[in-house]
Write a protein that holds these residues in place. Structure first.
Motif, PDB file in Angstrom:
ATOM      1  N   ALA A  63      -5.384   6.746   7.065  1.00  0.00           N
ATOM      2  CA  ALA A  63      -4.598   5.589   6.606  1.00  0.00           C
ATOM      3  C   ALA A  63      -3.222   5.994   6.103  1.00  0.00           C
ATOM      4  N   LEU A  78       0.631   5.719   6.125  1.00  0.00           N
ATOM      5  CA  LEU A  78       1.269   4.416   6.331  1.00  0.00           C
ATOM      6  C   LEU A  78       2.018   4.320   7.665  1.00  0.00           C
ATOM      7  N   LEU A 105       0.828  -1.200   0.000  1.00  0.00           N
ATOM      8  CA  LEU A 105       0.000   0.000   0.000  1.00  0.00           C
ATOM      9  C   LEU A 105       0.865   1.253   0.000  1.00  0.00           C
ATOM     10  N   CYS A 106       0.416   2.247  -0.776  1.00  0.00           N
ATOM     11  CA  CYS A 106       1.015   3.580  -0.728  1.00  0.00           C
ATOM     12  C   CYS A 106      -0.150   4.548  -0.618  1.00  0.00           C
ATOM     13  N   ARG A 107      -0.094   5.473   0.337  1.00  0.00           N
ATOM     14  CA  ARG A 107      -1.209   6.405   0.504  1.00  0.00           C
ATOM     15  C   ARG A 107      -0.903   7.768  -0.102  1.00  0.00           C
ATOM     16  N   CYS A 108       0.337   7.997  -0.533  1.00  0.00           N
ATOM     17  CA  CYS A 108       0.715   9.342  -0.989  1.00  0.00           C
ATOM     18  C   CYS A 108       0.727   9.512  -2.500  1.00  0.00           C
ATOM     19  N   PHE A 126      -1.956  13.917   6.145  1.00  0.00           N
ATOM     20  CA  PHE A 126      -3.231  14.244   5.485  1.00  0.00           C
ATOM     21  C   PHE A 126      -4.241  14.920   6.425  1.00  0.00           C
ATOM     22  N   GLY A 169      -1.645  11.472  -6.265  1.00  0.00           N
ATOM     23  CA  GLY A 169      -1.912  10.907  -4.944  1.00  0.00           C
ATOM     24  C   GLY A 169      -3.260  11.335  -4.391  1.00  0.00           C
ATOM     25  N   ILE A 172      -8.411   0.530   1.153  1.00  0.00           N
ATOM     26  CA  ILE A 172      -7.913   1.704   0.438  1.00  0.00           C
ATOM     27  C   ILE A 172      -7.366   1.254  -0.929  1.00  0.00           C
ATOM     28  N   PRO A 173      -7.265   2.177  -1.871  1.00  0.00           N
ATOM     29  CA  PRO A 173      -6.861   1.778  -3.223  1.00  0.00           C
ATOM     30  C   PRO A 173      -5.463   1.152  -3.278  1.00  0.00           C
ATOM     31  N   GLN A 227      -6.556   8.988  -3.484  1.00  0.00           N
ATOM     32  CA  GLN A 227      -7.208   9.052  -2.175  1.00  0.00           C
ATOM     33  C   GLN A 227      -8.690   9.419  -2.334  1.00  0.00           C
TER      34      GLN A 227
END
Lengths: 159, 764
Positions: free
Chosen positions: B184, B186, A136-139, B239, B658, B690-691, B662
């Motif tokens: 979320a 990381l 997973l990467c959220r950025c 975020f 990004g 989450i994606p 999101q």
């Protein structure tokens, strides 16, 4: 005191013999015993991929591996990828393509991408997406990570 | 305008090398200091109740446990200072949400924590929990919060809506709902505190707002601000989730360190992080808009209820921003807006990229599409006829004298997406897989605005060394977004276009510059950037004088470009002049405070200059809806953003990609559920989805530059905007695809199937 075992393994090219609690996880061993904190913990249950390392050349979530499973095996972490502080072409591509933001998923992403390129030197975009789907990467929204892997693949093909 | 050397170029991030090699140190990676202790939080098992007793004897006897700290041990105030000062550090008399901190177990090793936490017995007399804002708003509802259950009611009163609607040819109404979104990031929350020999406290952690943390720690310990130093460690995403939350937990960790006299670290598991930290506010909206037959908007009313959780924390500010952004980026003469932030027995909702705006953008843009349907007008054309342009006035009565690039974002997005062709193709799609395309136009007030005027300033310091290398300090933080690169480029440019490789940012600490406010509201580039620009110009002027002497011309005639001081064909390198200044004792350091230009707000009418400047954007989403499975796939996404000036275009693209992903999560996947007993049902990545790399469409970032004269090199903040329009654009695309109106986010497969009556509507 938990049950102790002696583990004989290789980490980043170095042979290590330690007596440890049998319930110790590989992620704990790397971070706490060896101080290799490049391996990150994002969920501790194998769903984010931040703690990915290579075990005998294959990517594993180090938070799901108990130390007895590492006995007589070889581990490579993010710290062991480049030679003598040099970055690999893949790490360089991550920087140049803007594939790094907060950086917390980055070590795991680089490790899993390294595996992908060793197994499949010229992956299609679809194969790259499949290859990193467990991380997973959220950025970044993944786009620039995919570009970085494509760039490294191209660079390796040319050399 | 002068040609720019460094600003506008995509230089490599200065922080990337350490991150790709695993050398970047996040808080939990900090080398163990001697005698380090570990902390575990005692949490409320129920969403509402009175604390009758806390029994800690058994837990204290667990091997390795050093201390158990409760509210009555707090030497200062049991308070996290924020907007309303209602937020406590440790619950003492009453608990207000499941998971609320009651105390902290401190132990020699982390293994002892779980054992001890299981042995703490908290005796609580449960109270009926109010989990819905509608229940909490009832006049006879039990007061969750001593202030009452309605934290805020923000208003806009503009023109006369009754006569506005009377003038309208068409009136459209809609009710909309959005759910929680979990940040979320990381890196789970991690904080460390260590007492100093002079009765002070040092705190490290991943955070957005070191000055908030400093103030919380000083308040809890009852010590002066100069006894508390807060150092931001590399931060693994935030975020908004690391805006206010670290203050409370830093207060707890500092308290534990204070009592034991030893360093203490707290690192959350993912589950703990999700149950304990803030989220995006769920919302319920009712909209009504009226337009003339040509599409011109004449009236809009909106009523929005935001579920704030048990403490006000940032909700007064979030709901204010929602108010200002409620009616979109349009000219509307008659407006009535009422936004309420309401207490519930749930974890406090707080800041999340967009800060109250994705909810209202979703509602406003959905109702705009319904209006377009009624008018039989292309939805993008309807927007084109109503959007704000330079010189126009917003619904809060603010005239926009400059930097309004909205029209260009719309035009570029329409062109690059081939909107008309794709819209037509969508209308002709047949079979069970339906294509659709939708758009959203929106704005974002950059910075803290009128509501945060008191704290809207930032300081920077710059120091040129004797060898011409440069270090600078700011009070805003890098959390992944790329601030360090952007500010490095601004410094390099402002010092005459020197190589960015000569410039280094020091780690952010409360000791280096004065309180510079929070790193939120997309304000770091323009606030810290402006402070740096002022400081750099002071240094450059002194260097220019020395260069003038060397070049035998007045300082004012020395040209500085490409890192060289020039007079005709003669030129001297920046480093050489730095060296000479150093030897001649010319001061080579400077500090500057940038004060945000004035803003204003009238609470009764909601009129005033709400923000100093706005960022603008147009989003277009193309989707495919499988009407047999209910699954929505986003195929392509165009995002055009007016950022003033892209200091680093690659970073701008990175923020867009990004943020869009999101936003896709918010629109289609991310559903955080609260059970009837007040507990969060899915606090992990197996159940809160989450994606991944498999879920993302082709994303086309489009950069539009409409310079903001007050911004550094024309830049204005924009980091939040890429997420903000996604829910709206995707919902409009899905509505277009299936010919039925979407009224709720996220749009899950069961929602689509319910619209086709294949299953019953899910209850969320």
């Amino acid at each position: 005191m938990p049950f102790q075992i002696t583990v004989d393994c290789e980490v980043n090219g170095e042979r290590i013999i330690r007596t440890l609690p049998a319930t110790m996880l590989l992620s704990e061993f790397l971070r706490q015993e060896l101080g290799l904190t490049g391996t990150k913990l994002g969920c501790n249950k194998g769903s984010c991929g931040a703690c990915t390392v290579l075990l005998d050349g294959k990517p594993v979530n180090s938070c799901l591996i108990f130390m007895p499973q590492v006995h007589k095996h070889t581990v490579v972490t993010i710290e062991g990828l480049g030679k003598e502080g040099e970055l690999t072409d893949l790490q360089k591509a991550f920087i140049e393509e803007g594939a790094v933001q907060c950086g917390f998923c980055t070590p795991g992403m680089v490790i899993v991408s390294e595996f992908l390129l060793r197994k499949n030197p010229c992956p299609t975009e679809e194969e790259i997406r499949d290859g990193i789907a467990g991380n997973l990467c959220r950025c970044t929204g993944y786009t620039k990570i995919i570009r970085a892997i494509q760039k490294a693949a191209k660079c390796r093909a040319e050399h | 305008m002068k040609e720019l050397d460094i600003v506008g170029k995509s230089i490599d991030r200065p922080d990337a090398r350490a991150k790709v090699s695993g050398r970047a140190l996040y808080c939990d990676d900090l080398p163990s200091v001697s005698g380090l202790l570990y902390a575990g939080i005692i949490k409320s098992p129920v969403p509402a109740g009175r604390i009758k007793g806390i029994h800690i004897e058994d837990a204290l006897s667990v091997d390795g446990v050093v201390d158990i700290v409760l509210a009555h041990h707090i030497p200062g105030k049991n308070l996290v200072p924020l907007i309303f000062d209602d937020w406590i550090v440790l619950a003492d008399k009453e608990v207000r949400y499941a998971g609320e901190p009651i105390g902290v177990v401190v132990a020699e090793h982390p293994r002892a924590l779980d054992i001890a936490l299981n042995k703490v017995k908290v005796d609580i007399e449960p109270l009926p929990a109010l989990l819905s804002p509608f229940d909490a708003m009832k006049p006879d509802a039990r007061k969750i919060n001593p202030r009452g259950n309605i934290f805020n009611h923000h208003k806009i009163r503009r023109g006369d809506v009754e006569s506005g609607f009377a003038e309208a040819d068409i009136v459209v109404e809609g009710e909309y709902q959005t759910g929680y979104q979990e940040h979320a990031y990381l890196e789970p929350l991690s904080l460390m505190a260590k007492p100093t020999p002079d009765q002070g406290m040092q705190v490290w952690g991943g955070m957005q707002c070191p000055f908030y943390v400093q103030s919380a720690v000083a308040t809890v310990l009852g010590i002066a601000l100069n006894k508390v130093e807060v150092i931001q460690t590399t931060t693994g995403g935030a975020f908004g989730g690391k805006e206010d939350v670290p203050s409370r937990f830093a207060g707890i960790v500092a308290l534990a360190a204070w009592r034991s006299g030893r360093a203490v670290r707290l690192t959350f598991s993912r589950e703990e992080d999700i149950v304990s930290t803030s989220k995006r506010h769920p919302s319920f909206s009712r909209y009504r808009i009226g337009a003339r037959r040509d599409g011109r908007l004449v009236a809009c009313t909106a009523e929005v209820i935001m579920d704030a959780g048990a403490y006000a924390t940032l909700s007064p500010s979030v709901s204010w921003r929602a108010t200002v952004h409620c009616c979109g980026p349009y000219r509307i003469p008659n407006v009535r807006v009422d936004v309420y932030a309401v207490a519930t027995n749930k974890v406090p909702a707080g800041a999340f990229r967009g800060f109250g705006t994705p909810q209202v953008i979703f509602a406003m843009e959905r109702v705009m599409d319904e209006l377009a349907n009624q008018l039989k007008m292309d939805p993008l054309e309807l927007r084109r006829r109503n959007i704000l342009r330079r010189g126009d006035t917003t619904v809060t009565g603010q005239r926009l004298p400059w930097s309004v690039g909205l029209g260009r974002t719309l035009q570029e997005c329409a062109k690059k997406s081939n909107w008309k062709k794709r819209r037509k193709a969508a209308e002709q799609s047949t079979g069970t897989k339906k294509r659709g395309i939708g758009c959203a136009t929106f704005l974002y007030g950059v910075g803290l605005g009128a509501a945060g005027r008191k704290i809207d300033r930032a300081e920077a310091s710059v120091q040129v060394e004797g060898d011409g290398s440069v270090r600078f300090s700011v009070g805003t933080t890098e959390m992944g977004q790329g601030m360090e690169s952007v500010l490095t480029q601004i410094v390099a440019e402002a010092l005459g276009g020197i190589s960015p490789g000569l410039v280094t940012m020091t780690e952010v600490s409360t000791s280096r510059v004065q309180d510079s406010g929070p790193t939120v509201a997309s304000r770091a580039t323009y606030m810290s950037g402006n402070a740096l620009r002022i400081a750099c110009s002071q240094i450059l002027n002194r260097m220019r004088a020395v260069a003038g002497e060397r070049l035998h011309i007045p300082a004012s005639r020395v040209v500085v470009t490409g890192g060289r001081f020039k007079a005709g064909t003669e030129e001297i390198d920046f480093r050489e002049i730095a060296c000479e200044c150093f030897e001649r004792h010319v001061p080579l350091s400077a500090r500057a405070l940038y004060d945000s230009p004035p803003t204003s707000w009238d609470a009764e009418t909601g009129q005033g200059k709400a923000y100093v400047v706005y960022s603008y954007a147009t989003h277009i989403a193309e989707v495919e809806v499988d009407t047999e499975t209910g699954i929505v796939s986003v195929l392509r996404f165009w995002a055009a953003h007016d950022v003033g000036k892209a200091v680093n275009p690659q970073l701008v693209e990175g923020q867009i990609e990004g943020g869009v992903v999101q936003g896709i999560g918010y629109a289609l996947m991310e559903s955080l559920l609260t059970a009837n007993d007040g507990h969060i049902l899915n606090p992990d990545f197996e159940t809160y989805i989450i994606p991944t790399s498999k879920d993302i469409p082709e994303i086309y970032p489009i950069i539009v530059e409409s310079p903001y004269p007050e911004g550094p090199f024309g830049a204005k903040g924009f980091g939040e905007t890429p997420l903000m329009g996604c829910g709206a654009a995707i919902a409009n695309a899905v509505s277009n695809a299936i010919g039925r109106p979407i009224t709720r986010l996220p749009i899950l497969p069961e929602d689509i199937l319910a619209l086709f009556k294949i299953c019953s509507a899910p209850n969320r």
